[in-house]
Motif scaffolding. Structure first.
Motif, PDB file in Angstrom:
ATOM      1  N   ARG A  58      -8.649   6.922   0.804  1.00 51.11           N
ATOM      2  CA  ARG A  58      -9.027   7.435  -0.519  1.00 51.11           C
ATOM      3  C   ARG A  58      -8.146   6.866  -1.628  1.00 51.11           C
ATOM      4  NH1 ARG A  58      -8.303  12.191   0.674  1.00 51.11           N
ATOM      5  NH2 ARG A  58      -6.319  12.640  -0.349  1.00 51.11           N
ATOM      6  N   GLU A  59      -6.846   6.773  -1.389  1.00 47.24           N
ATOM      7  CA  GLU A  59      -5.917   6.417  -2.451  1.00 47.24           C
ATOM      8  C   GLU A  59      -5.588   4.924  -2.512  1.00 47.24           C
ATOM      9  OE1 GLU A  59      -4.998   8.549  -4.712  1.00 47.24           O
ATOM     10  OE2 GLU A  59      -6.028  10.220  -3.734  1.00 47.24           O
ATOM     11  N   LEU A  60      -5.548   4.251  -1.381  1.00 42.32           N
ATOM     12  CA  LEU A  60      -5.158   2.841  -1.353  1.00 42.32           C
ATOM     13  C   LEU A  60      -6.287   1.913  -0.930  1.00 42.32           C
ATOM     14  CD1 LEU A  60      -1.562   2.961   0.205  1.00 42.32           C
ATOM     15  CD2 LEU A  60      -2.269   3.254  -2.174  1.00 42.32           C
ATOM     16  N   ASP A 282       3.195  -3.806  -3.333  1.00 45.83           N
ATOM     17  CA  ASP A 282       2.325  -3.811  -4.505  1.00 45.83           C
ATOM     18  C   ASP A 282       1.268  -2.709  -4.454  1.00 45.83           C
ATOM     19  OD1 ASP A 282       0.922  -5.022  -2.437  1.00 45.83           O
ATOM     20  OD2 ASP A 282       0.330  -6.792  -3.586  1.00 45.83           O
ATOM     21  N   LEU A 283       0.684  -2.433  -3.281  1.00 48.24           N
ATOM     22  CA  LEU A 283      -0.316  -1.371  -3.210  1.00 48.24           C
ATOM     23  C   LEU A 283       0.272  -0.016  -3.598  1.00 48.24           C
ATOM     24  CD1 LEU A 283      -2.518  -1.986  -0.030  1.00 48.24           C
ATOM     25  CD2 LEU A 283      -3.180  -2.201  -2.431  1.00 48.24           C
ATOM     26  N   GLU A 288       0.752   4.137  -7.915  1.00 51.35           N
ATOM     27  CA  GLU A 288       1.582   4.899  -8.841  1.00 51.35           C
ATOM     28  C   GLU A 288       1.108   4.700 -10.280  1.00 51.35           C
ATOM     29  OE1 GLU A 288       4.679   7.524  -9.933  1.00 51.35           O
ATOM     30  OE2 GLU A 288       3.791   7.055  -7.986  1.00 51.35           O
ATOM     31  N   LEU A 289       0.782   3.467 -10.655  1.00 54.35           N
ATOM     32  CA  LEU A 289       0.289   3.212 -12.005  1.00 54.35           C
ATOM     33  C   LEU A 289      -1.033   3.936 -12.261  1.00 54.35           C
ATOM     34  CD1 LEU A 289       1.022  -0.604 -12.493  1.00 54.35           C
ATOM     35  CD2 LEU A 289       2.414   1.348 -13.213  1.00 54.35           C
ATOM     36  N   PRO A 309      -6.069  -3.491  -8.290  1.00 61.40           N
ATOM     37  CA  PRO A 309      -6.509  -3.869  -6.938  1.00 61.40           C
ATOM     38  C   PRO A 309      -6.211  -2.787  -5.895  1.00 61.40           C
ATOM     39  CG  PRO A 309      -5.349  -5.686  -7.976  1.00 61.40           C
ATOM     40  CD  PRO A 309      -5.163  -4.497  -8.862  1.00 61.40           C
ATOM     41  N   SER A 310      -7.091  -2.722  -4.891  1.00 62.14           N
ATOM     42  CA  SER A 310      -6.869  -1.900  -3.717  1.00 62.14           C
ATOM     43  C   SER A 310      -6.720  -2.811  -2.511  1.00 62.14           C
ATOM     44  CB  SER A 310      -8.049  -0.934  -3.510  1.00 62.14           C
ATOM     45  OG  SER A 310      -9.228  -1.650  -3.178  1.00 62.14           O
ATOM     46  N   PHE A 311      -6.635  -2.229  -1.338  1.00 58.34           N
ATOM     47  CA  PHE A 311      -6.420  -2.981  -0.102  1.00 58.34           C
ATOM     48  C   PHE A 311      -7.493  -4.032   0.134  1.00 58.34           C
ATOM     49  CE2 PHE A 311      -7.084  -3.406   4.520  1.00 58.34           C
ATOM     50  CZ  PHE A 311      -5.818  -3.802   4.922  1.00 58.34           C
TER      51      PHE A 311
END
Length: 370
Positions: A58-60, A282-283, A288-289, A309-311
């Motif tokens: 969900r988050e990354l 970076d992910l 966090e941003l 960007p995501s994974f």
């Protein structure tokens, strides 16, 4: 699997260097980031894996089946190594990314160690060095007077916190194969007291109460000083009472205050230089941003037609697509005037972040009516 050594390290870059060094044995890159998502004490359980996989997807953007399969494969490889006669060698660095990963492994290995291994070879590296001094840079983990000094059979480590001649040392992936090879004779046995302290560190990190880490520092910092430094940095991630900010948020806002605007890649480079003790990828930073920008009262503004960007995003990204600036609420927080809930205000819940086992929830006043 090679029956002499199994090397476990913090991901693929370090694993490649160990393989290229000519050091004998199998190399098992451990792929995990405990800077992100929920941490549970018995983290390898299927239900804990499922909860974490759901959060990471969900988050990354990491597909949950991919994460779950990777974890099962790593645990199977570790079980096979532990049940054999290979010496397991842990190669880890000084930052929180590595030390949290190491603590999770020590917690798991401490439970496995309750059943003695069938291990026939004596461990003989690092002759003449003080027992338990495992830092490759000579900083050492002396273990303290109360630390049991019996070696754990078939378990050794190299903890790299610096390297002679390498300025701004960030990790094993910076070193050449020859430099990695020079660390091999410096590995030392993991002592029973260190294994127990590392297991307690993980229990504290995965606790829903952040004071558990403070308690661990009071008890075990002298046993594992490198891990202690990393966990002190972990505590700085917590929202401070003065401004409501953690160390990542505060660092980002100060950089934006000084420079006005950044593309994401340049902001990541600048923040990583100031937050080297986190070992943040970076992910983690993009997440966090996004959280800082997605709060009902945003701390930053991200200008761009696409999400960060995501994974699964294609690489390399065109970083010129985005500009990141501090929002007014972020600049006010830096001055010690964070947005706070007032009596009678409505309140939003749902945002926040996992800091080990503690969920630091964001709560905000109801935005003014238009």
């Amino acid at each position: 699997m090679n029956d002499q050594y199994v090397h476990i390290t913090n991901g693929d870059a370090a694993a490649e260097r160990i393989r290229a060094s000519g050091i004998p044995g199998e190399v098992l890159p451990w792929r995990e980031s405990w800077l992100d998502g929920p941490a549970e004490p018995i983290w390898e359980r299927p239900d804990a894996t499922a909860r974490r996989a759901s959060w990471l997807e969900r988050e990354l953007g990491i597909p949950a089946p991919v994460y779950a399969l990777q974890r099962r494969e790593l645990l199977t490889a570790l079980d096979r190594a532990w049940s054999g006669e290979a010496e397991i060698v842990l190669w880890f660095e000084y930052d929180l990314f590595d030390q949290a990963m190491l603590a999770s492994l020590l917690h798991l290995l401490s439970r496995k160690a309750e059943i003695p291994r069938s291990f026939g070879r004596a461990h003989t590296p690092a002759a003449g060095r003080p027992a338990g001094a495992v830092s490759a840079a000579g900083t050492g983990m002396p273990g303290g007077e109360a630390c049991p000094r019996e070696p754990v059979p078939g378990l050794s480590w190299v903890i790299a916190d610096s390297f002679p001649g390498v300025t701004d040392f960030r990790g094993l992936g910076q070193l050449t194969p020859a430099q990695i090879d020079s660390l091999w004779p410096q590995r030392t046995p993991v002592l029973t007291g260190q294994l127990a302290a590392g297991a307690r560190a993980w229990t504290a990190f995965a606790s829903p109460d952040p004071s558990a880490v403070e308690d661990w520092l009071g008890r075990d910092a002298a046993v594992l000083p490198v891990m202690a430094e990393a966990l002190r940095v972990h505590l700085k991630r917590l929202p401070a009472k003065e401004d409501g900010l953690g160390i990542v948020e505060r660092t980002v806002l100060r950089l934006l205050e000084r420079s006005g605007a950044f593309t994401p890649d340049k902001l990541f480079q600048a923040a990583s230089a100031e937050l080297a003790m986190l070992g943040m990828g970076d992910l983690t930073f993009w997440a966090e941003l996004k959280r800082m920008a997605g709060r009902p009262v945003p701390l930053i503004e991200i200008e761009g037609a696409e999400p960060l960007p995501s994974f699964t995003a294609p690489h390399p990204a065109d970083w010129s697509m985005w500009q990141i600036r501090a929002a007014g609420a972020g600049l006010e927080a830096l001055k010690g005037n964070p947005v706070r809930r007032k009596r009678g205000d409505g309140e939003f819940h749902g945002g926040g972040r996992w800091l080990g086992g503690y969920f630091a929830a964001d709560s905000f006043p109801k935005p003014p009516r238009a």
